[in-house]
Design a protein around this motif. Structure first.
Motif, PDB file in Angstrom:
ATOM      1  N   UNK A 126      -2.064   7.328  -1.540  1.00  0.00           N
ATOM      2  CA  UNK A 126      -1.767   6.228  -0.457  1.00  0.00           C
ATOM      3  C   UNK A 126      -2.438   5.051  -0.946  1.00  0.00           C
ATOM      4  N   UNK A 128      -1.797   1.513  -3.124  1.00  0.00           N
ATOM      5  CA  UNK A 128      -0.323   0.728  -3.336  1.00  0.00           C
ATOM      6  C   UNK A 128      -0.296   0.707  -5.154  1.00  0.00           C
ATOM      7  N   UNK A 130      -0.242  -2.014  -6.679  1.00  0.00           N
ATOM      8  CA  UNK A 130      -1.493  -3.039  -7.083  1.00  0.00           C
ATOM      9  C   UNK A 130      -2.800  -2.335  -7.210  1.00  0.00           C
ATOM     10  N   UNK A 131      -3.203  -1.389  -6.234  1.00  0.00           N
ATOM     11  CA  UNK A 131      -4.357  -1.016  -6.277  1.00  0.00           C
ATOM     12  C   UNK A 131      -4.549   0.250  -7.253  1.00  0.00           C
TER      13      UNK A 131
ATOM     14  N   UNK B 142      -0.508   3.389   8.492  1.00  0.00           N
ATOM     15  CA  UNK B 142      -1.371   4.258   9.201  1.00  0.00           C
ATOM     16  C   UNK B 142      -2.753   3.456   9.490  1.00  0.00           C
ATOM     17  N   UNK B 146      -5.179   0.406   3.784  1.00  0.00           N
ATOM     18  CA  UNK B 146      -5.410  -1.171   3.146  1.00  0.00           C
ATOM     19  C   UNK B 146      -3.893  -1.598   2.873  1.00  0.00           C
ATOM     20  N   UNK B 148      -1.564  -4.980   1.158  1.00  0.00           N
ATOM     21  CA  UNK B 148      -1.504  -6.309   0.481  1.00  0.00           C
ATOM     22  C   UNK B 148      -0.374  -7.216   0.875  1.00  0.00           C
ATOM     23  N   UNK B 151       3.746  -6.489   1.299  1.00  0.00           N
ATOM     24  CA  UNK B 151       3.820  -5.001   1.651  1.00  0.00           C
ATOM     25  C   UNK B 151       4.563  -4.822   2.869  1.00  0.00           C
TER      26      UNK B 151
END
Lengths: 602, 359
Positions: A126, A128, A130-131, B142, B146, B148, B151
């Motif tokens: 979960x 992204x 980017x993360x 959900x 987090x 960005x 998104x």
């Protein structure tokens, strides 16, 4: 002329280098001296051998045996071994496709090699994209373990991860100018793509897929490669280790790997499954040897100081309170636990603090065991490789994924257990935390000597085991834990043949009783149980077995014989019977709580 | 307590404009730098599919290189194979992140303008013009997740004459705070566009577009636990055994209050309504702090809490008073400028909160 052989073993930790000297003395191999010296891996020394040298001089002084020569270094009669966790040990970033499948297998491989996982990244975590890039970029691992895909399966995701690694361009923890090692243990069909993407910028090593089929794990090649890289790459960069490698008579092992080595050797020799816990300030390590297979997990946020408040969050405040023999408000309990976290090096100030720490330790171990079962025996084990594995899966399908009846030895280590003011307190923690079944011996590794013996066992397993059993372990005793359901009040009748006489005990459902039996004493115990009750020999079956004493003796624990799955705690009686705490201790803690509670009346 | 020399480098998370010069005197409340935009969501562009070429040919048709900045609709790849010229364009103002010849894809990282809105609210049903159950099925995030900028937080495909794709994107670096009755609320977690000096002193070094180093002199008092990030303002010492609401004045807005005694819940509530910048106190119950932060959190890593009043605890959670020497220093600093940072890391690097007094 002294012709004896001497074995010097060090464990180079982040702050302390612990050294021991072993030799044949008084008809057996034994530890003749132990010393601690500060580790010298950080500035201003930046040479680990300085601390080791200091430890060796101290060992010489204490044992009156010359080990070093100013000119020639170690004398010929000395063999030197070492484990290491200095500078935070072996830190690995694990990347796999799915958290429950390949990433889970990769965690097992890395943990089994003695690593610390700094992050686990998977396609379904979960984060992204980017993360993920940011996480990889900011990590400063010693190496990356990249896995994903069964052989011949999908290669797109793993190729994308390779691109992400390349793009994130993570740097190694030591040696900025060096290429970061990456071990690829995924879909072999994707290996050329991985090589093409990563080999220019990383020190890439391709090994067998650790998950070649969905229900088959092959962890050993990845583990072996991680260990080799630890020696050849990571250790070579750590300050002073190049010199240290030239001194040792066998590989330097990561401390947890050395620990795993020795319990495996013990399990094989004694033909018994073993679970060991090392509960530290920030983490709790669980090792299990089940059917000679070593498993290790690290619960990174369950520890007794830095991460003590996490234990509260992961269990519940009521679960902590069930072990306390006094009433306490949630607010006060949380503040006391919070203060321990804020002052992680502070020892318990009052008996109340001690009660609370021990209660939390029980829950920390329970949570860590649960984590261990989930990671080691969870979905990722698949169908298993043998019929025996499949039988075990049936057991895993139930609540208990480790058959506790087959576990014959529990080893405890870590400050809260080793430094408990009374050994009986350590016993109380262990039997409550583990929810034992059948007959189980308990032992303590007080000085955390097992890593030393694990590293020595590479060349001298017999010597290591002899020292382990005689000098390292403090036997606490044997616990007989019954479970099941019956309508009768008395669930077990026990006959102990001791000092030429039979001694009889009757134990009620829900009761815990202690029979005092000293260290190294062995007695014949006969236990008759009521229908529906099992003490490890099958429901309603009696048992006759030799049992060993220890600091506490024999403990007959029938608290689970009421049809209740959880241990039924009556903390007051339980502490008193085990002599873990006295009536005065309990009274004093109640007085202290009452006094502090006044600050909370507003 | 002794004054010490303090040198700190103040750094923007992403490049922007630095608004001070070397040698300039700054106050702790001054803004010294600002961000303009930052890289955000990553989009995959499947170039090989769009141009009907093998992935391995991507490098030959690519018009960009890793690190290039491309504007929206600018061509990033072109092929005239079989006499059929086709191009692939950038979907956003972006930086080129990855060009993968194995996957045939170009990864673009969207450049996002700074957004200071505290929250975004999306009523999925009304924005998409669909019914409740379809709206519920369209939500792809959900609570607690987090997100960005760029998104997708809701999407659906439906067919009338043609296939239709509807998508809703967030514009925030945020976290999904709530989803109820098909309304998604996203809380912004990156609202500070500007960087303050934090220290009163002189600028001694600048790294273009990103960092400023300031040299200062002050008294540093470390706490044991804090919440809320950096705050600066004037100090007001409060001599009391327990800080209550009666001790908080309307004139305390923007100030840093230092209490000699335990911090009580009523004082914290009043301070929030008045707009006090931070309270420094010897102790405060964990349960009070939790209610203040509005989170049942485990206090091992703090500093990013979205609270009106920052808190710095010097001794712990159990009731206590400030040590004599410390109180003497604070009580002689009335109206001096000070800065606090509640950032606490109990483990990694053991960061503890601080109060710096400049006088």
């Amino acid at each position: 002329m002294d012709n004896k052989k001497y074995y010097v073993v060090t464990d180079v930790g982040s702050t302390t280098t612990k050294a021991m000297l072993i030799t044949y003395h008084g008809e057996r191999y034994r530890v003749i001296a132990r010393v601690d010296a500060p580790t010298t891996v950080e500035e201003p020394y930046q040479d680990v051998t300085l601390g080791v040298e200091k430890a060796l001089y101290e060992l010489s002084k204490r044992s009156n045996v010359k080990l070093l020569d100013r000119e020639d270094g170690l004398l010929e009669k000395v063999e030197y071994y070492s484990s290491s966790s200095a500078g935070g040990g072996l830190q690995i970033l694990v990347i796999g496709l799915f958290s429950k499948i390949t990433a889970s297998s990769a965690q097992k491989a890395a943990l089994g090699a003695g690593a610390i996982l700094i992050d686990v990244i998977s396609n379904d975590d979960q984060k992204t994209l980017y993360e993920k890039i940011d996480s990889i970029n900011q990590a400063r691992p010693d190496m990356i373990l990249l896995t994903g895909g069964i052989d011949g399966g999908d290669d797109i995701f793993v190729a994308e991860f390779a691109e992400i690694i390349n793009s994130a361009n993570p740097k190694p923890r030591f040696g900025d100018t060096l290429k970061l090692p990456v071990v690829y243990a995924g879909n072999k069909a994707a290996a050329p793509i991985i090589a093409d993407t990563l080999s220019d910028n990383f020190d890439l090593h391709i090994v067998d897929n650790l998950r070649p089929e969905i229900d088959r794990e092959v962890l050993e090649p990845a583990r072996q490669k991680i260990h080799e890289l630890f020696m050849s790459h990571v250790m070579q960069q750590a300050p002073g280790y190049k010199k240290l490698i030239n001194l040792v008579s066998a590989d330097i092992l990561a401390t947890p790997l050395a620990f795993g080595n020795i319990i495996k050797a013990l399990s094989v020799e004694e033909d018994v499954d073993i679970i060991a816990v090392d509960i530290g300030g920030a983490t709790t390590d669980i090792f299990s040897v089940i059917d000679s297979k070593v498993n290790r997990t690290v619960s990174a946020n369950l520890g007794m100081s830095y991460s003590i408040a996490n234990i509260l969050e992961h269990t519940s405040i009521e679960n902590i309170k069930r072990w306390l023999p006094f009433d306490i408000t949630n607010d006060l309990l949380e503040d006391l636990v919070g203060e321990k976290m804020l002052n992680p090096t502070k020892l318990p100030e009052t008996i109340t603090h001690l009660f609370i720490e021990h209660a939390i330790a029980r829950e920390a171990i329970k949570l860590s065991i649960k984590h261990h079962k989930e990671l080691v025996f969870g979905f990722s084990e698949g169908r298993g490789e043998t019929i025996e594995d499949n039988k075990r899966k049936d057991i895993f399908a139930s609540d208990d994924s480790i058959d506790m009846v087959s576990v014959g030895l529990i080893i405890g280590s870590g400050g809260v257990i080793s430094h408990a003011p009374k050994r009986s307190q350590a016993v109380a923690i262990l039997i409550d935390a583990y929810e034992l079944r059948g007959v189980t011996r308990l032992a303590l590794d007080k000085e955390f000597m097992m890593p030393h013996l694990g590293v020595l066992a590479q060349n001298h397993p017999e010597i290591a085991l002899e020292v382990l059993k005689n000098d390292c372990f403090i036997p606490l005793g044997t616990v007989v834990s019954g479970f099941g359901q019956t309508d009768d009040r008395i669930v077990a009748k026990v006959e102990v043949f001791h000092n030429g006489k039979n001694h009889f005990l009757e134990i009620e459902a829900g009761e815990l009783k202690v029979y005092s039996l000293k260290k190294y004493e062995e007695v014949l115990v006969t236990i008759s149980v009521k229908k529906g009750i099992d003490v490890g020999a099958g429901s309603g079956n009696s048992m006759k077995a030799n049992m060993f004493g220890g600091e506490v003796g024999l403990v007959f624990d029938m608290r689970k014989c009421k049809g209740s799955k959880e241990v039924v705690a009556n903390p007051e009686n339980h502490h008193l019977e085990l002599t873990a705490f006295s009536e005065d201790d309990i009274a004093e803690s109640r007085r202290w709580i009452s006094e502090k509670s006044r600050d909370y009346e507003d | 307590m002794k004054k010490v020399e303090i040198t700190r480098t103040r750094r923007l998370p992403y490049t922007g404009n630095v608004g001070v010069k070397i040698g300039q005197e700054v106050n702790c409340t001054d803004i010294i730098a600002e961000m303009n935009y930052f890289p955000a969501y990553v989009k995959r562009i499947n170039v090989s599919k769009k141009l009907a070429i093998k992935p391995s040919r991507l490098e030959q048709v690519s018009l960009v290189e890793v690190g290039d900045i491309v504007s929206k609709d600018a061509p990033i790849a072109f092929s005239s194979r079989w006499g059929d010229p086709r191009s692939v364009n950038s979907t956003e103002n972006s930086i080129v992140g990855i060009i993968s010849k194995h996957l045939g894809m170009i990864y673009l990282r969207k450049l996002t303008e700074f957004n200071q809105s505290p929250r975004e609210v999306f009523d999925i049903k009304s924005i998409m013009g669909i019914n409740d159950s379809f709206a519920k099925r369209s939500i792809v995030v959900r609570e607690g997740q987090k997100v960005t900028p760029g998104q997708i937080i809701a999407q659906n495909i439906w067919k009338d004459k043609d296939m239709n794709l509807q998508q809703i994107e967030t514009n925030l670096f945020g976290v999904v705070e709530d989803i109820s009755e098909n309304v998604i609320i996203i809380k912004n977690r990156l609202r500070e566009q500007s960087l303050k000096a934090y220290l009163c002193g002189k600028v001694i070094d600048i790294v273009d577009n990103i960092a400023v180093t300031i040299k200062s002199e002050g008294t540093i008092i470390n706490g044991i636990f804090g919440v809320g990030g950096e705050r600066s303002g004037r100090i007001r010492p409060v001599n009391c055994s327990c800080l209550g609401d009666k001790h908080i004045k309307d004139s305390d807005q923007g100030k840093i209050l230092v209490s000699r005694g335990h911090l009580g819940e009523k004082a914290l509530k009043k301070a929030s309504s008045v707009g006090v910048a931070a309270i420094v106190a010897p102790s405060c119950k964990l349960s009070t702090i939790r209610r203040h932060v509005d989170k049942d959190f485990v206090p091992s890593i703090t500093g990013s809490e979205d609270v009106q009043v920052g808190i710095i605890i010097i001794n712990g959670f159990l009731k206590s008073v400030l040590a004599e020497e410390l109180w003497d220093t604070v009580s002689s600093s009335d109206e001096s400028y000070a800065s606090v940072n509640g950032k606490t890391h109990i483990r990694a690097g053991a960061i503890r909160p601080e109060l710096i007094i400049f006088n």
